[in-house]
Write an enzyme that holds these catalytic residues in place. Structure first.
Site, short mmCIF file in Angstrom:
data_model
loop_
_atom_site.label_atom_id
_atom_site.label_comp_id
_atom_site.label_asym_id
_atom_site.label_seq_id
_atom_site.Cartn_x
_atom_site.Cartn_y
_atom_site.Cartn_z
N ASP A 70 0.86 -1.25 0.03
CA ASP A 70 -0.02 0.11 -0.06
C ASP A 70 0.71 1.44 -0.10
OD1 ASP A 70 0.83 -0.29 2.46
OD2 ASP A 70 -1.17 -0.30 3.30
N ASP A 480 3.45 0.85 13.05
CA ASP A 480 2.53 -0.27 13.28
C ASP A 480 3.44 -1.63 13.71
OD1 ASP A 480 0.55 0.91 11.88
OD2 ASP A 480 1.22 0.07 9.56
#
Length: 884
Positions: A70, A480
């Site tokens: 992404d 993350d």
């Protein structure tokens, strides 16, 4: 993991870090002579770390596989090494958004050709429009067709697809589904030019959150996939039947039977859901569709699987469970091209207790599951997990059933069976690519083995970097996955930072004269936002937050490690003596300031906010505003103090509509001088001085002499050498940079999606320090052995070795025997090897010395096949240790 996505980092970028994304200067750049050096570039290995929403196998050439991420570019599979090769490292600073890949298409007529639709955001966060990249050499080089609209590789709905497709009969024809109400687009010249298919009747209606004023969740997700029926064309002639998926819960599928001349809504189709995927089995005449009530990749509460008979027009609900029993949407969808009646799908948003994979060998009439309950909460798995190559995928968790560690996955929107090998399957998750090479064991009642198939694919966003003068060469603050401590850049660390495990680490620092002392801060849904280490980042313990803290912010450690200054989100700047058990508000400095420490004077700290520089000489208790003027007016700034140089500060940052560049202070920030030969600079860092030089090497991500790149200076910025090249740009590199204090020429570069990149000069320099002679300590000792995580087929353990004698050790070697056939796979903070059942762990360079009464810790992962009995005895040289 992308649970909150790399959007966490990008929101910060939108707030300032990228607000000054470089544009052409009004004035001609100064005449600056730039030299160049040839560097070898590699990743500090993490293996994965981000969401992989798409995997594409070429249908005509075996082992030709692509993956899209992404925010981190695209990759091609290398079968010989079973690794991934990055393909978009040439994307430069100005086009940083083109590292987000919304779709990828491999040409089955000419396998040398591959296409990538690129662009990261459709809202204002990405200032540029999207593009379609085309390559005739499998991604080794690219040409670009700019589009008149934006694409969203990191937008909601990015797991649907593929939006880009090549006609399998006439490969000069391509289709692209656009978001934002821009419709369906077509190219008839192999991607060189594009035009909208103006007669396509539906541009999409679905938005995740119409009330989102940022434009992120309120964008129309548009046209989401294109699928050709190859049986309706002949070589050289355009395929007649084309299916298109639209983000519209009532009108999700359209078809053309005249090569795109006209389009009709597919009659009788189900409503109330979005079709995430549409996969055609042309041999049996079935179009399979995976539906969810939401666009994903995080959300999805209800779902269905449907089968459409292309000949009769009959729709059949083939859902493996009743919709009332779903709490997830379906997305990952594939058929076995060798056995077309075999179809598989995923429950992509089943966060708890785990994702689910469904398999049918009779075209969806009946299904089996990858796992099921034996008797709740116990599970019976058809698979075994082997994460020994990336053991951090357990997240250091030891969950209660029915959860397991590692998980089978989450955000599993890409799932593909190799079209040439029924036994091989790959699927993407929010953290890695998993795969198996014995999938067909599923049907025979045996177990198939799932392993990471991700080496070479690095997809983390880097917020901060530290390379201390001793101990591990690199510690990182990541989005993350928190961050890692690398004792060997070529090996995957066993675990991310834990205790606590931040979802995103925003800043970290160490005490310059005592590099065993580290501090890190970050984001966490609940719990403390700061952690400390006294062993160079090997182990951590949580600190205490001041009142009101909502996020990590930035943090600085005093040069001797005796105090800390923290500027968290949600609260003003604070200072503490010791390890943050009692914080006090700092005076004279605004909330949200960036903070750093002097690397010599333990009572001197610095801050920056909105164009103003701040100085504290009392350990952070009070700050005074510097009289320095002419600094960047915004907060897109990075600054650092030079190790070994009291009051020597370098500051980089700015924006193209104001002050922008690199500044130097030699009086502790009281005054700054702007370097006239640097047009723009966004980071600054220091590394080992060049041979014969008296000043440390400077590194920066900057624009110098009209060229954007990564630069090195060995003479305090008087001259500059570009160390990267046009093939190695990695999009945006503005978060952090540091040299290595032990290896001249080595530089660590942050990226926003390609992980930590490090480079070494081909000109040579000193090498990494090697291991010393084998240690031969003797004396009293005590060992604490603890299994910290255990899963089917493997486990992780920590070992603490204590010197209970009266004489310090200068090196140590600890041995033990496994009783149940356990096999060591990896160790950290020790050099470990196994011979037969005996394991020997020796110190690494930085933890050789163990004073009397002190301890040293290390850890390891190992495989197991059954019982995991803990070792009963340990020996230090010829001395037996007490076992605690």
């Amino acid at each position: 993991m992308r649970r909150t996505s790399i959007l966490t980092a990008v929101l910060a970028l939108a707030a300032g870090l990228l607000s000054g994304a470089p544009t052409a200067l009004a004035a001609d750049p100064p005449s600056v002579k730039i030299t160049a050096d040839t560097y070898t570039w590699k990743n500090a290995r993490i293996d994965g770390g981000g969401f992989v929403p798409g995997i594409v196998f070429n249908r005509s050439e075996k082992n030709l596989v692509y993956a899209r991420t992404d925010i981190g570019g695209a990759y091609r599979w290398q079968q010989s090494s079973k690794t991934w090769t990055p393909l978009l490292d040439s994307v430069g600073w100005d086009d940083w958004g083109h590292t987000g890949v919304v779709s990828i298409a491999s040409d089955s007529v000419d396998p040398n050709k591959v296409y990538a639709a690129v662009g990261t955001y459709t809202n204002s966060w990405d200032p540029k429009n999207g593009a379609v990249m085309r390559s005739a050499d499998r991604g080794a080089s690219w040409q670009k067709a700019n589009l008149p609209f934006k694409l969203g590789g990191n937008m909601p709905g990015r797991g649907m697809g593929e939006r880009l497709a090549v006609d399998p009969n006439r490969n000069s024809v391509l289709y692209l589904g656009a978001p934002s109400g821009k419709g369906l687009w077509r190219s008839t010249d192999s991607g060189v030019t594009w035009a909208q298919v103006t007669n396509f009747p539906n541009v999409g209606t679905y938005v995740q959150d119409p009330g989102d004023t940022s434009g992120y969740a309120s964008d129309n997700q548009g046209i989401v996939w294109v699928t050709f029926d190859e049986s309706t064309g002949t070589s050289g002639s355009a395929t007649k039947t084309i299916y298109v998926g639209v983000a519209d819960q009532d009108n999700a599928v359209y078809r053309s039977t005249d090569a795109g001349a006209t389009w009709q809504r597919l009659a009788g189709q189900p409503t109330g859901h979005l079709a995430h995927k549409g996969v055609l089995d042309a041999k049996n005449g079935y179009l399979y569709l995976a539906y969810s009530d939401k666009g994903g990749p995080y959300d999805g509460g209800k779902g269905r699987l449907w089968r459409y008979a292309t000949g009769s027009g009959t729709w059949t609900n083939i859902s493996p469970v009743a919709e009332a029993d779903t709490f997830y949407g379906f997305s990952g969808l594939t058929v076995d091209r060798q056995k077309p009646g075999t179809v598989m799908a995923t429950a992509y948003s089943a966060w708890w207790p785990d994702t689910q994979i469904f398999r049918s060998t009779d075209s969806g009439a009946t299904w089996t599951k990858a796992w099921d309950y034996a008797s709740y909460p116990n599970r019976e798995n058809r698979y075994t997990m082997d994460v020994s190559s990336a053991p951090w995928l357990t997240w250091g968790a030891n969950p209660q059933p029915p959860e397991q560690a590692p998980k089978l996955g989450w955000m599993t929107e890409s799932l593909e069976i190799d079209p040439f090998d029924s036994a091989r399957m790959m699927y993407g998750t929010g953290a890695t690519i998993y795969g198996t090479e014995n999938l067909t064991n599923w049907d025979s009642g045996g177990r198939f083995t799932v392993r990471p198939m991700v080496q070479g694919l690095e997809e983390t966003a880097v917020n901060d970097l530290a390379s201390p003068p001793s101990g591990a060469p690199l510690l990182s603050a990541l989005g993350d996955v928190g961050g890692f401590r690398h004792t060997d850049l070529a090996k995957v660390p066993s675990m991310m930072f834990t205790q606590p495990n931040f979802t995103t680490t925003t800043s970290l620092d160490f005490a310059e004269s005592n590099p065993n002392t580290f501090v890190r801060v970050g984001d966490l849904d609940s719990g403390p936002h700061i952690a400390f280490s006294t062993d160079n980042g090997a182990n951590w313990f949580a600190g205490t937050d001041p009142s009101g803290v909502s996020g990590g912010g930035t943090v600085a450690a005093a040069s001797d490690g005796g105090r800390f200054v923290w500027s968290p989100q949600g609260a003003g700047v604070h200072h503490a003596t010791g390890f943050g058990t009692s914080w006090q508000a700092s005076g004279g400095i605004p909330a949200g300031a960036i903070v750093e420490s002097d690397r010599v004077d333990p009572k001197t700290f610095y801050g920056f906010k909105s164009g103003k520089f701040y100085i504290s000489t009392d350990g952070g208790a009070t700050f005074k505003e510097s009289p320095a003027s002419g600094l960047p007016g915004g907060d897109s700034v990075r600054f650092k103090a030079l190790p070994g140089g009291k009051g020597d500060v370098w500051l980089a940052g700015g924006a193209s509509d104001g002050a922008y560049g690199l500044w130097h202070s030699t009086d502790g920030g009281t005054s700054f001088t702007k370097l006239s030969n640097v047009e723009q600079a966004d980071t600054v860092g220091f590394g080992k001085a060049a041979p014969g030089a008296s000043y440390q090497t400077l590194y920066t991500s900057a624009k110098i002499g009209g060229v954007r790149g990564v630069f090195r200076s060995t003479d305090k910025g008087a001259s500059w050498t570009r160390v990267n090249d046009d093939a190695h740009q990695w999009g945006w590199t503005g978060a952090a940079i540091t040299g290595d204090p032990r290896v001249y020429g080595r530089v660590y570069v942050s990226t926003n999606g390609r992980g930590v990149i490090y480079g070494d000069s081909s000109g040579g320099g000193t090498t990494d320090p090697g291991p010393g002679p084998d240690p031969t300590p003797t004396g009293a000792c005590k060992v604490t052995y603890k299994v910290t995580s255990q899963w089917s087929g493997g486990f992780q353990a920590d070992v603490q070795l204590t010197n209970t004698g009266t004489v310090a050790w200068n090196g140590w070697s600890l041995a033990w025997t496994f009783a149940d056939g356990q096999k060591l796979t990896q160790a950290w903070n020790a050099e470990a090897a196994q011979s037969g059942s005996t394991v020997t762990a020796k110190n690494v360079g930085w933890n050789a010395g163990v004073a009397a009464g002190s301890s040293v810790g290390f850890g390891f992962t190992a495989n197991r096949t059954g019982t995991n009995t803990e070792p009963a005895a340990f020996r230090l040289g010829d001395q037996s240790c007490t076992v605690a």
